[in-house]
Design an enzyme around this catalytic site. Structure first.
Site, short mmCIF file in Angstrom:
data_model
loop_
_atom_site.label_atom_id
_atom_site.label_comp_id
_atom_site.label_asym_id
_atom_site.label_seq_id
_atom_site.Cartn_x
_atom_site.Cartn_y
_atom_site.Cartn_z
N TYR A 139 -62.56 -32.96 -35.17
CA TYR A 139 -61.77 -32.95 -33.93
C TYR A 139 -62.04 -31.65 -33.19
O TYR A 139 -61.63 -30.58 -33.62
CB TYR A 139 -60.29 -33.11 -34.26
CG TYR A 139 -59.32 -33.10 -33.09
CD1 TYR A 139 -59.74 -33.26 -31.78
CD2 TYR A 139 -57.95 -32.94 -33.33
CE1 TYR A 139 -58.84 -33.25 -30.73
CE2 TYR A 139 -57.03 -32.94 -32.29
CZ TYR A 139 -57.48 -33.09 -30.99
OH TYR A 139 -56.57 -33.08 -29.95
N LYS A 167 -64.01 -36.63 -32.80
CA LYS A 167 -63.18 -36.78 -31.60
C LYS A 167 -63.52 -35.59 -30.71
O LYS A 167 -63.21 -34.45 -31.05
CB LYS A 167 -61.70 -36.79 -31.95
CG LYS A 167 -60.79 -36.83 -30.72
CD LYS A 167 -59.31 -36.70 -31.08
CE LYS A 167 -58.44 -36.67 -29.82
NZ LYS A 167 -57.00 -36.47 -30.14
#
Length: 298
Positions: A139, A167
């Protein structure tokens, strides 16, 4: 590779953690939110990520919320656990607690505040991946962490078997092609930026981990599914209707606006957040309400 062959794809909600007026987690409302997303066609749920207020929940609360979400999902929708920390040892403890939890994978944020080097980030994520068999989603959100996980480092990490996705919340669309080029087409690219999510799918991404999905679940699912099927014109029509939401859900720090919007729609009972986050400023509430109206949700 088609979207259906990726472990994670489509419209993934970064779900809010509903709370009562005293700031205690409202598991009754959480269950209703899970049912809402299943009915709306959401493809997966991220439990206790940034939008779920992981930073102000204790480890026990984080784990309990994840386990409850898995229980409520009951195998009908994958649950991805927010399991990041800025201390590698803490992230490992959290990840190990989830090993037999039934989650589909873990979302692990770039360490925040202490600003590691690229080598430090590599070693951090490598150590986490080695403590579990669970699929890991990197992330990258430099606006919050103060550090940017570069595509070259992502490519190194992608060689570790259970690091399967990223992400990417920079909003930098050039990252899609760069990460795919360096990490390989099989490596999953998920946008963490609603405003550029559709464009990232057009460029070869697999989906969006979405804040907007909290209040426009059916629309986000339809948009992502259309785009993944190459029906970009129809997807763009939905995206344009949601664009004011994509933007106005960030007029204050996430998840402040989206919690207020979910409350305004009756999806949760209060817009309460844990301090130091406070409820959406009164003068900004009309902006979010207008965006809900433009989206056809009010």
């Amino acid at each position: 590779m088609s979207a259906n062959n990726y472990l994670f794809s489509g419209s993934i909600v970064a779900i809010v953690t509903p709370m009562d007026s005293s700031g205690e987690i409202d598991f009754v409302r959480l269950k209703s939110l899970v049912e809402h997303h299943i009915a709306a066609g959401t493809d997966a749920i991220v439990s206790v990520g940034t939008t779920g207020e992981a930073a102000t929940l204790s480890i026990d609360e984080n784990v309990k919320t994840i386990l409850k979400t898995v229980e409520f999902a009951d195998g009908r929708i994958p649950v991805i656990a927010g399991a990041g920390a800025n201390a590698t040892s803490e992230a490992i403890v959290m990840t190990k607690l989830l090993n037999d939890s039934g989650v589909a994978g873990c979302l692990s944020v770039v360490p925040y505040y202490n600003k590691p080097t690229q080598e430090g980030m590599y070693q951090h994520f490598k150590a986490i991946a080695e403590c579990t068999d669970l699929p890991q989603i990197l992330y990258n959100v430099p606006s919050r962490t103060g550090s940017d996980l570069l595509p070259e480092t992502v490519a190194r990490l992608a060689k570790i078997n259970n690091i399967v996705a990223i992400k990417e919340a920079t909003g930098d669309l050039s990252r899609v092609a760069k990460i795919k080029e360096l990490a390989g087409e099989d490596f999953i690219f998920l946008s963490g930026d609603d405003a550029t999510g559709l464009e990232s799918i057009k460029l070869g991404g697999q989906g969006v981990i979405s804040v907007t999905n909290n209040v426009a679940a059916a629309d986000m699912a339809k948009m992502c599914h259309l785009a993944l099927n190459g029906q970009f014109e129809e997807a763009e029509q939905i995206n344009q209707r949601l664009m004011a939401l994509h933007k106005n859900l960030f007029v204050e720090s996430n998840p402040i606006p989206v919690k207020w919007a979910a409350y305004r729609l009756g999806l949760i009972d209060t817009p309460t957040l844990r301090l130091p986050l406070t409820t959406l400023s009164e003068h900004l509430q009309p902006k979010v309400e207008d965006a809900l109206k433009i989206a056809g949700l009010l």
